[in-house]
Design an enzyme around this catalytic site. Sequence first.
Site, mmCIF file in Angstrom:
data_model
loop_
_atom_site.group_PDB
_atom_site.id
_atom_site.type_symbol
_atom_site.label_atom_id
_atom_site.label_comp_id
_atom_site.label_asym_id
_atom_site.label_seq_id
_atom_site.Cartn_x
_atom_site.Cartn_y
_atom_site.Cartn_z
ATOM 1 N N LYS A 65 21.625 54.386 -37.081
ATOM 2 C CA LYS A 65 21.375 55.809 -37.340
ATOM 3 C C LYS A 65 20.209 56.325 -36.476
ATOM 4 C CE LYS A 65 23.274 55.574 -42.048
ATOM 5 N NZ LYS A 65 23.081 55.914 -43.467
ATOM 6 N N TYR A 115 31.692 61.511 -42.940
ATOM 7 C CA TYR A 115 31.206 61.330 -44.313
ATOM 8 C C TYR A 115 31.977 62.183 -45.325
ATOM 9 C CZ TYR A 115 27.153 58.440 -43.060
ATOM 10 O OH TYR A 115 26.340 57.414 -42.651
ATOM 11 N N PHE A 135 23.616 64.887 -51.856
ATOM 12 C CA PHE A 135 22.855 64.568 -50.640
ATOM 13 C C PHE A 135 23.649 64.842 -49.357
ATOM 14 C CE2 PHE A 135 24.820 60.634 -52.265
ATOM 15 C CZ PHE A 135 25.596 60.259 -51.168
ATOM 16 N N ARG A 174 27.294 43.952 -44.199
ATOM 17 C CA ARG A 174 26.606 44.597 -45.323
ATOM 18 C C ARG A 174 25.447 43.730 -45.834
ATOM 19 N NH1 ARG A 174 28.433 49.523 -46.974
ATOM 20 N NH2 ARG A 174 27.308 49.355 -48.947
ATOM 21 N N THR A 219 21.281 50.106 -50.053
ATOM 22 C CA THR A 219 21.206 51.483 -49.543
ATOM 23 C C THR A 219 19.774 52.011 -49.551
ATOM 24 O OG1 THR A 219 23.401 51.820 -50.512
ATOM 25 C CG2 THR A 219 22.194 53.791 -49.812
ATOM 26 N N ARG A 231 17.570 47.098 -43.402
ATOM 27 C CA ARG A 231 16.955 48.238 -44.085
ATOM 28 C C ARG A 231 15.550 47.909 -44.584
ATOM 29 N NH1 ARG A 231 22.621 50.267 -46.819
ATOM 30 N NH2 ARG A 231 23.052 51.937 -45.336
ATOM 31 N N ASN A 241 18.068 55.502 -43.546
ATOM 32 C CA ASN A 241 18.131 54.068 -43.869
ATOM 33 C C ASN A 241 18.742 53.204 -42.773
ATOM 34 O OD1 ASN A 241 20.750 54.820 -44.243
ATOM 35 N ND2 ASN A 241 20.900 54.182 -46.381
ATOM 36 N N HIS A 290 24.587 52.215 -40.889
ATOM 37 C CA HIS A 290 25.803 52.425 -41.697
ATOM 38 C C HIS A 290 26.721 51.236 -41.488
ATOM 39 C CE1 HIS A 290 29.531 54.096 -43.328
ATOM 40 N NE2 HIS A 290 30.111 53.509 -42.285
ATOM 41 N N GLU A 304 37.430 54.114 -40.254
ATOM 42 C CA GLU A 304 36.182 54.479 -39.558
ATOM 43 C C GLU A 304 36.210 54.063 -38.086
ATOM 44 O OE1 GLU A 304 33.149 54.466 -43.398
ATOM 45 O OE2 GLU A 304 32.961 52.877 -41.905
HETATM 46 N N1 UDP Z 1 22.536 58.603 -49.297
HETATM 47 C C1 UDP Z 1 21.473 59.450 -49.535
HETATM 48 N N2 UDP Z 1 21.021 59.581 -50.828
HETATM 49 C C2 UDP Z 1 21.578 58.922 -51.857
HETATM 50 C C3 UDP Z 1 22.664 58.051 -51.599
HETATM 51 C C4 UDP Z 1 23.118 57.920 -50.316
HETATM 52 O O1 UDP Z 1 20.955 60.053 -48.614
HETATM 53 O O2 UDP Z 1 21.125 59.080 -53.000
HETATM 54 C C5 UDP Z 1 23.034 58.452 -47.921
HETATM 55 C C6 UDP Z 1 22.483 57.200 -47.279
HETATM 56 O O3 UDP Z 1 22.201 57.491 -45.916
HETATM 57 C C7 UDP Z 1 23.650 56.250 -47.378
HETATM 58 C C8 UDP Z 1 24.838 57.203 -47.222
HETATM 59 O O4 UDP Z 1 24.449 58.369 -47.899
HETATM 60 O O5 UDP Z 1 23.596 55.242 -46.397
HETATM 61 C C9 UDP Z 1 26.141 56.702 -47.791
HETATM 62 O O6 UDP Z 1 25.950 56.303 -49.136
HETATM 63 P P1 UDP Z 1 26.584 54.979 -49.712
HETATM 64 O O7 UDP Z 1 26.410 55.007 -51.177
HETATM 65 O O8 UDP Z 1 27.979 54.838 -49.173
HETATM 66 O O9 UDP Z 1 25.625 53.831 -49.125
HETATM 67 P P2 UDP Z 1 25.786 52.712 -47.994
HETATM 68 O O10 UDP Z 1 27.218 52.241 -48.003
HETATM 69 O O11 UDP Z 1 25.412 53.368 -46.684
HETATM 70 O O12 UDP Z 1 24.814 51.641 -48.373
#
Ligand code: UDP
Length: 141
Positions: free
Chosen positions: A11, A51, A59, A87, A93, A104, A114, A117, A128
Amino acid sequence: MSLERTLSILKPDAVAKNVIGEIYSRFEKAGLKVIAARMAWLSQSEAEGFYAVHRERPFFKDLVSFMTSGPVMIQVLEGENAVLTHRDLMGATDPKKAAPGTIRADFAESIDANAVHGSDGAETAAVEIAYFFPSSQIHSR
Ligand code: UDP
């Protein structure tokens, strides 16, 4: 065990920190191979489309704004259990909850910024990957 592909994005915060190589090194050490890559500065519509699943989340607007705030590095990774392996390398996250030694935990500032992705499953990964790379730009050997 099965050979799998996943979509990974470094990112804008990670690219700005100049840690692309350091993160790629983690992928390689974990047995993930970069089989496609390109740097891009996403447009609003590209980020919104990517997204789309989060469209109704509170968010969403901030996420799109962050993802279009600077260049990102997009790659397809291939390896055994690539989705989960990637992952695991990413960590939780919320970087405050991410295990020590994860991307992270080491490079991210907040849940919004964070660093990385990663696809959350094989089916999502296929969608994707196709969103960013035509098959002619994916080079698996
Ligand atoms: N995100 C955020 N606030 C939140 C949850 C998610 O800004 O409370 C953003 C964050 O950048 C995250 C993305 O949305 O990486 C996608 O969320 P997801 O739950 O899919 O998390 P990830 O798979 O990226 O860990």
